[in-house]
Write a protein that holds these residues in place. Sequence first.
Motif, mmCIF file in Angstrom:
data_model
loop_
_atom_site.group_PDB
_atom_site.id
_atom_site.type_symbol
_atom_site.label_atom_id
_atom_site.label_comp_id
_atom_site.label_asym_id
_atom_site.label_seq_id
_atom_site.Cartn_x
_atom_site.Cartn_y
_atom_site.Cartn_z
ATOM 1 N N LEU A 67 -23.673 33.080 -17.367
ATOM 2 C CA LEU A 67 -23.999 33.197 -18.783
ATOM 3 C C LEU A 67 -24.465 31.856 -19.329
ATOM 4 O O LEU A 67 -23.816 30.830 -19.116
ATOM 5 N N THR A 68 -25.588 31.874 -20.055
ATOM 6 C CA THR A 68 -26.068 30.723 -20.811
ATOM 7 C C THR A 68 -26.320 31.184 -22.238
ATOM 8 O O THR A 68 -26.372 32.382 -22.518
ATOM 9 N N MET A 69 -26.493 30.222 -23.157
ATOM 10 C CA MET A 69 -26.696 30.612 -24.544
ATOM 11 C C MET A 69 -27.430 29.535 -25.315
ATOM 12 O O MET A 69 -27.517 28.382 -24.885
ATOM 13 N N GLU A 70 -27.953 29.945 -26.477
ATOM 14 C CA GLU A 70 -28.560 29.033 -27.440
ATOM 15 C C GLU A 70 -28.262 29.562 -28.829
ATOM 16 O O GLU A 70 -27.890 30.721 -29.015
ATOM 17 N N ARG A 103 -27.745 37.549 -14.417
ATOM 18 C CA ARG A 103 -27.959 36.302 -15.162
ATOM 19 C C ARG A 103 -28.161 36.685 -16.619
ATOM 20 O O ARG A 103 -29.137 37.358 -16.953
ATOM 21 N N HIS A 105 -28.349 35.695 -20.749
ATOM 22 C CA HIS A 105 -28.654 34.620 -21.704
ATOM 23 C C HIS A 105 -28.537 35.172 -23.112
ATOM 24 O O HIS A 105 -29.118 36.208 -23.448
ATOM 25 N N ARG A 107 -29.022 34.641 -27.184
ATOM 26 C CA ARG A 107 -29.612 33.965 -28.351
ATOM 27 C C ARG A 107 -28.783 34.405 -29.554
ATOM 28 O O ARG A 107 -28.868 35.557 -29.989
#
Length: 315
Positions: A67-70, A103, A105, A107
């Motif tokens: 997990l990634t985020m912005e 994967r 992500h 926002r």
Amino acid sequence: MTEAWGPDDDEPRKLAGPVRVRVPAKINLHLGVGPLRPDGFHELNTVYHAISLFDELTARQGDTLALTMEGEGAGTLALDESNLIIRAARALAAQTRVPAHARLHLRKSIPLAAGLAGGSADAAATLIACDLLWGTGLSRDELAEIGAELGSDVPFLLHGGTALGTGHGEAISPILARPTTWHWVLALAGGGLSTPEVYAKLDALRDSPFPPKAVAGADELMSALRQRDPAVLGAALGNDLQPAAIALRPELTAVLEAGAAAGAVTGLVSGSGPTCVFLATDANHAERVAAALNEAGVCREAVTARGPMPGARMT
């Protein structure tokens, strides 16, 4: 190409590339809180309303779960096994017996710990996105059953609209009012409030010599929705958690007073707070109220929104 069954679809559909799902925030037009139950939850009687403030989750094929985020909360929100996105993906994988490989992500536009169900929104988006990515073919109701174990608001955010929530908020019954768009102003706070702390404070206030008055039942609110009159709806809004949120964050009183001075129809704390929500008569009125709140400097930012919105959907 990824072939998957979409929630509520009758036939499989092929998806090219990543799966993107947008999910709305929620406000509570009515939130009646009952006593603490033996299972640790409070009995709730609430009217949910999905609004036009969204998070977006993108899911891609992967060899592991990452997990990634912005956006809102980046650098603050944990991205490990405690995150509701990871928990939702693992819960779906366990239920359907597929590898939890994706994967992901995020926002994020919904603030953290704001009384807007941002974490539950992200869990709902994950269930939809991973169901499509993995081709697990669950219906939206089946996904809601998984979601109810993750958070009380998750089932509603899978469906969206306006709905009555009972139990601890997980049992959803859509409210079929005549199509009406309601306009709102959200006064976003500079920091969050812990939902368990707000509920604990409400319990303490109710045990005090001068307990807060409980809100009436949801029938008046549901009748007001059918009348399509902002003044009638405004008079019916209510939140049992508001006194507890204000006790923990006394500055919310100034926010509510500023909204009233700006000409809002009415205002209240959203859910467990600290976001305050103000009803406007139309889009232009909402813009004027938001501008006045921003000029008053009583909140981090005031933004406009409308509702009801559909629940988690592909974009």
